[in-house]
Enzyme design. Structure first.
Site, PDB file in Angstrom:
ATOM      1  N   ASP A 192       0.828  -1.126  -0.066  1.00  0.00           N
ATOM      2  CA  ASP A 192      -0.055   0.019   0.112  1.00  0.00           C
ATOM      3  C   ASP A 192       0.734   1.237  -0.057  1.00  0.00           C
ATOM      4  OD1 ASP A 192      -2.240  -1.809   0.409  1.00  0.00           O
ATOM      5  OD2 ASP A 192      -1.405  -1.993   2.283  1.00  0.00           O
ATOM      6  N   HIS A 244      -4.686  -3.369   6.104  1.00  0.00           N
ATOM      7  CA  HIS A 244      -4.810  -3.742   4.860  1.00  0.00           C
ATOM      8  C   HIS A 244      -6.207  -4.199   4.105  1.00  0.00           C
ATOM      9  CE1 HIS A 244      -2.866  -4.866   1.088  1.00  0.00           C
ATOM     10  NE2 HIS A 244      -3.289  -6.100   1.387  1.00  0.00           N
TER      11      HIS A 244
HETATM   12  P1  NAD Z   1      -1.687 -18.458  -4.377  1.00  0.00           P
HETATM   13  O1  NAD Z   1      -3.076 -18.986  -4.203  1.00  0.00           O
HETATM   14  O2  NAD Z   1      -1.244 -18.262  -5.649  1.00  0.00           O
HETATM   15  O3  NAD Z   1      -0.486 -19.260  -3.133  1.00  0.00           O
HETATM   16  C1  NAD Z   1      -0.774 -19.442  -2.144  1.00  0.00           C
HETATM   17  C2  NAD Z   1       0.075 -20.929  -1.795  1.00  0.00           C
HETATM   18  O4  NAD Z   1      -0.025 -21.295  -0.478  1.00  0.00           O
HETATM   19  C3  NAD Z   1      -0.505 -22.043  -2.380  1.00  0.00           C
HETATM   20  O5  NAD Z   1       0.395 -22.625  -3.273  1.00  0.00           O
HETATM   21  C4  NAD Z   1      -0.861 -22.941  -1.290  1.00  0.00           C
HETATM   22  O6  NAD Z   1      -0.892 -24.444  -1.721  1.00  0.00           O
HETATM   23  C5  NAD Z   1      -0.154 -22.367  -0.258  1.00  0.00           C
HETATM   24  N1  NAD Z   1      -0.531 -22.572   1.160  1.00  0.00           N
HETATM   25  C6  NAD Z   1      -1.731 -22.618   1.417  1.00  0.00           C
HETATM   26  N2  NAD Z   1      -1.850 -22.736   2.758  1.00  0.00           N
HETATM   27  C7  NAD Z   1      -0.526 -23.093   3.245  1.00  0.00           C
HETATM   28  C8  NAD Z   1       0.010 -23.481   4.392  1.00  0.00           C
HETATM   29  N3  NAD Z   1      -0.861 -23.648   5.500  1.00  0.00           N
HETATM   30  N4  NAD Z   1       1.216 -23.983   4.686  1.00  0.00           N
HETATM   31  C9  NAD Z   1       2.021 -23.743   3.289  1.00  0.00           C
HETATM   32  N5  NAD Z   1       1.520 -23.413   2.375  1.00  0.00           N
HETATM   33  C10 NAD Z   1       0.311 -23.097   1.967  1.00  0.00           C
HETATM   34  O7  NAD Z   1      -1.843 -17.189  -3.465  1.00  0.00           O
HETATM   35  P2  NAD Z   1      -0.769 -15.798  -3.581  1.00  0.00           P
HETATM   36  O8  NAD Z   1      -1.422 -14.977  -4.745  1.00  0.00           O
HETATM   37  O9  NAD Z   1       0.825 -16.345  -3.663  1.00  0.00           O
HETATM   38  O10 NAD Z   1      -1.292 -15.131  -2.205  1.00  0.00           O
HETATM   39  C11 NAD Z   1      -0.826 -15.702  -1.046  1.00  0.00           C
HETATM   40  C12 NAD Z   1      -1.795 -14.868   0.186  1.00  0.00           C
HETATM   41  O11 NAD Z   1      -1.010 -13.300   0.145  1.00  0.00           O
HETATM   42  C13 NAD Z   1      -3.179 -14.639  -0.041  1.00  0.00           C
HETATM   43  O12 NAD Z   1      -4.037 -14.550   1.211  1.00  0.00           O
HETATM   44  C14 NAD Z   1      -3.479 -13.082  -0.692  1.00  0.00           C
HETATM   45  O13 NAD Z   1      -4.670 -12.658  -0.492  1.00  0.00           O
HETATM   46  C15 NAD Z   1      -2.094 -12.257   0.228  1.00  0.00           C
HETATM   47  N6  NAD Z   1      -1.554 -11.148  -0.160  1.00  0.00           N
HETATM   48  C16 NAD Z   1      -1.359 -10.325   0.625  1.00  0.00           C
HETATM   49  C17 NAD Z   1      -1.002  -9.011   0.157  1.00  0.00           C
HETATM   50  C18 NAD Z   1      -0.743  -7.958   1.075  1.00  0.00           C
HETATM   51  O14 NAD Z   1      -0.436  -6.746   0.906  1.00  0.00           O
HETATM   52  N7  NAD Z   1      -0.606  -8.151   2.606  1.00  0.00           N
HETATM   53  C19 NAD Z   1      -0.828  -8.894  -0.940  1.00  0.00           C
HETATM   54  C20 NAD Z   1      -0.841  -9.862  -2.091  1.00  0.00           C
HETATM   55  C21 NAD Z   1      -1.369 -10.915  -1.845  1.00  0.00           C
HETATM   56  C1  LMR Z   2      -3.464  -6.654  -2.705  1.00  0.00           C
HETATM   57  O1  LMR Z   2      -3.505  -5.863  -1.816  1.00  0.00           O
HETATM   58  O2  LMR Z   2      -3.184  -6.616  -3.824  1.00  0.00           O
HETATM   59  C2  LMR Z   2      -3.569  -8.170  -1.940  1.00  0.00           C
HETATM   60  O3  LMR Z   2      -4.131  -7.991  -0.594  1.00  0.00           O
HETATM   61  C3  LMR Z   2      -4.399  -8.851  -2.669  1.00  0.00           C
HETATM   62  C4  LMR Z   2      -5.870  -8.631  -2.857  1.00  0.00           C
HETATM   63  O4  LMR Z   2      -6.951  -9.521  -2.077  1.00  0.00           O
HETATM   64  O5  LMR Z   2      -6.152  -7.430  -2.936  1.00  0.00           O
END
Ligand code: NAD
Ligand code: LMR
Length: 325
Positions: A159, A187
């Protein structure tokens, strides 16, 4: 040669984890002279793809990588780890809010908090990325009672970086010209971008953009940027999220640049009237694995009102996960 740092990445075969692991391996996080041992974790059903990540890691022949451990066992994945980057969790899809993920994701972080408490280095630093990141970081810390809660942080850097990118574009400056940005709170769509102390090439940002553009365009655009990326890409942000993890952990480990600060989700100590114990994004300065909330900043009436709204949302999320705390 320095002793290798053990770095755990959960969800390492997922979209963010895949982008992140190679940046850590290349030295972009802990520096070009800091060896690492990567402990890459996945779910049992995703160990196949994780094997492919392991092959590619070997094929890169990164000089800093002393070992790569691939596992679905928290005991192995968190064993003696120095940095635990908790990415693995379900992402939202179109039409969802991040808080809709609480019921599916929250338990991951209570389980992992307990495993970190038991197996990680006593100096471990933990960063939570999986959404809803602030509340998940609070859950992980609450389940690791032997570790100081200051070691558990949540990502607000995406952000923060989005706000910098947007302001740089608006003012015709470069992102590196923008200093002292703040994104307060959760967030989520209530996060609050604050330009009160922000400068562009040393000039106060609020003097460079119209106030109504700041309030009516910038603040909501940053709040809704994650959803806009999902709408456009059909999947949640991944490369920019991984880049922000790199920035968050690098600054925590190596320190923030002199005269600047970053936004980080940390446990509130009551600063700025935010309820103690919530994981809330504050402006912080970092040094050698520690952070300090920037004290004594003036907050406008508009900012105070918005900061309360995002605090309230975190209180509501905390109530939903009370059984995990
Ligand atoms: P994705 O589905 O591509 O990958 C997630 C991976 O985590 C998968 O491969 C899954 O098998 C694995 N996984 C799930 N539970 C698990 C566990 N208990 N132990 C180990 N591995 C596990 O998702 P992504 O796009 O990589 O996003 C991951 C997370 O990050 C989501 O919750 C998304 O919303 C979050 N995210 C947060 C921010 C932020 O700014 N805070 C930004 C982007 C995404
Ligand atoms: C983001 O801000 O891009 C991530 O938290 C993914 C989402 O769910 O928006």
């Amino acid at each position: 040669m320095k002793k290798p740092l053990k770095v755990t990445i959960t969800g390492a075969a997922g979209n963010i984890g895949y982008a992140l692991a190679f940046r850590v391996a290349a030295g972009d996080v802990f520096g070009p002279d800091q060896p690492v041992i990567l402990q890459l974790m996945e779910l049992p059903m995703t160990m196949g793809p994780l094997g492919g990540v392991g092959m590619e890691m070997e094929d890169c022949a990164f000089p800093l990588v002393h070992d790569v451990v691939l596992t679905d066992d928290p005991k192995v994945g968190f064993r003696d780890t120095d940095y635990a980057l908790l990415v693995g969790a379900k992402p939202r899809t179109k039409g969802m809010e991040r808080s809709d993920l609480i019921s599916e994701n929250a338990r991951i972080f209570s389980t992992q908090g307990r495993a970190i408490n038991e197996y990680a280095s006593r100096e471990v630093r933990v960063m939570v990325v999986g959404n809803p990141a602030n509340t998940n970081a609070m859950i992980a810390a609450a389940n690791a009672p032997d570790l100081p809660r200051e070691r558990f942080t949540a990502m607000a850097r995406l952000d923060h970086n989005r706000a910098i990118g947007m302001l740089a574009k608006k003012t015709g400056a470069l992102p590196g010209d923008v200093k002292r940005m703040i994104v307060w709170g959760n967030h989520s769509p209530t996060m609050h971008t604050d330009l009160t102390h922000c400068t562009v090439k040393g000039q106060p940002a609020m003097g460079l953009v119209p106030e109504d553009w700041y309030r009516e365009v910038m603040v909501p655009t940053v709040q809704r940027r994650g959803a806009a990326v999902i709408e456009a890409r059909g999947a949640s942000s991944a490369a920019s999220a991984a880049a922000s993890v790199v920035d968050h952990v690098r600054d925590w480990f190596l320190g923030t640049p002199e005269g600047d600060w970053v936004s980080m989700g940390v446990h509130s100590d009551g600063s700025y009237g935010i309820q103690e114990g919530l994981v809330y994004s504050f402006p912080v300065t970092c040094k050698a694995g520690t952070y300090q909330i920037v004290p004594g900043l003036e907050v406008t009436a508009f900012g105070t009102e918005r900061m309360k709204v995002t605090e309230k949302e975190l209180q509501d999320e905390r109530a939903v996960v009370a059984d995990l705390l």
